[in-house]
Design a protein around this motif. Sequence first.
Motif, PDB file in Angstrom:
ATOM      1  N   CYS A  12       0.824  -1.215   0.000  1.00  0.00           N
ATOM      2  CA  CYS A  12       0.000   0.000   0.000  1.00  0.00           C
ATOM      3  C   CYS A  12       0.855   1.260   0.000  1.00  0.00           C
ATOM      4  N   SER A  47      -7.547  14.920  -2.157  1.00  0.00           N
ATOM      5  CA  SER A  47      -7.038  14.538  -3.469  1.00  0.00           C
ATOM      6  C   SER A  47      -5.742  15.276  -3.790  1.00  0.00           C
ATOM      7  N   GLN A 173     -14.321   5.626 -12.326  1.00  0.00           N
ATOM      8  CA  GLN A 173     -14.629   6.183 -11.005  1.00  0.00           C
ATOM      9  C   GLN A 173     -13.934   7.520 -10.785  1.00  0.00           C
ATOM     10  N   ARG A 203     -12.489   6.631   0.637  1.00  0.00           N
ATOM     11  CA  ARG A 203     -12.105   5.589  -0.314  1.00  0.00           C
ATOM     12  C   ARG A 203     -12.325   6.059  -1.747  1.00  0.00           C
ATOM     13  N   ASN A 204     -13.502   6.609  -2.020  1.00  0.00           N
ATOM     14  CA  ASN A 204     -13.812   7.034  -3.387  1.00  0.00           C
ATOM     15  C   ASN A 204     -12.914   8.187  -3.841  1.00  0.00           C
ATOM     16  N   THR A 206      -9.852   8.743  -2.804  1.00  0.00           N
ATOM     17  CA  THR A 206      -8.529   8.156  -3.037  1.00  0.00           C
ATOM     18  C   THR A 206      -8.493   7.403  -4.358  1.00  0.00           C
ATOM     19  N   PHE A 207      -9.506   6.576  -4.609  1.00  0.00           N
ATOM     20  CA  PHE A 207      -9.549   5.820  -5.870  1.00  0.00           C
ATOM     21  C   PHE A 207      -9.616   6.773  -7.061  1.00  0.00           C
ATOM     22  N   TRP A 210      -6.098   8.345  -7.692  1.00  0.00           N
ATOM     23  CA  TRP A 210      -5.146   7.426  -8.314  1.00  0.00           C
ATOM     24  C   TRP A 210      -5.541   7.097  -9.747  1.00  0.00           C
ATOM     25  N   ASN A 211      -6.817   6.992 -10.024  1.00  0.00           N
ATOM     26  CA  ASN A 211      -7.246   6.735 -11.401  1.00  0.00           C
ATOM     27  C   ASN A 211      -6.908   7.916 -12.307  1.00  0.00           C
ATOM     28  N   HIS A 214      -3.061   7.687 -12.795  1.00  0.00           N
ATOM     29  CA  HIS A 214      -2.680   6.598 -13.701  1.00  0.00           C
ATOM     30  C   HIS A 214      -3.036   6.934 -15.147  1.00  0.00           C
TER      31      HIS A 214
END
Length: 249
Positions: A12, A47, A173, A203-204, A206-207, A210-211, A214
């Motif tokens: 992680c 974020s 997402q 969580r959302n 953070t996801f 990162w999306n 990426h």
Amino acid sequence: MSQLKEMTQKHCDTNKTDFSDLKALFLNCTLKKNPEISHTEGLIQISKGIMEKNGITTALLRPVDYDIAFGVYGDMTEYGWEKDDWPTIYEQVKNADIVVIGTSIWLGEKTSVCTQVIERLYANSHILNEAGQYADYGKVGGCLVTGNEDGAKHCAMNVLYSLQHLGYVIPPQADAAWLGEAGPGPSYLDEGSGGPENDFTNRNTTFMTWNLMHMARMIKDAGGIPAHGNQRSEWDAGCRFDFANPAYR
């Protein structure tokens, strides 16, 4: 079990991707001028912090702090307005690989400032990049929403649709939100709201972050969106990219 936890924690905490050449711009479309507390900015900071931890250069601004003219042209001083700060803001948009729009909810809708920002982004949609594509091709877009009434998904749907229509890439997402109790209850940063501790929102967010990172990395490494079949300059010159309408023969 402890070894598994240690390995999981190491996974992680370890990121092998270099994001340090990327730039992100957060447009906080709150109705509140600085230095008034913005609850939407509280969520944005999560974020923003993740990106900065991974070497991304970030910028955050509130459009409401600027004199932005209404209209759908790049510089509205050419159309009768005495002042228009939008061209200055758009310079930051042009330099960003990632653009995240934040908004609060009023009457189930994004703010009036958010609508104005999207209108002005649309005003620049005629600009072409060096490959002859629309200038925002290859940028990655996301959305963060806060409020204490329903409408988060509706706002995100509107913002993300608008961004992709302008040429932004929307990764999986690409939105996150926090909603308090319906009615005149606490807002995100208010004491006891539970907002900053909400695992679902964290969580959302953070996801989403990162999306965005990426996807921006992938596009940058690929040299942008491939320039074939989507070049306005080539279409205007007569190239039809396998479009077989007899009227164009």
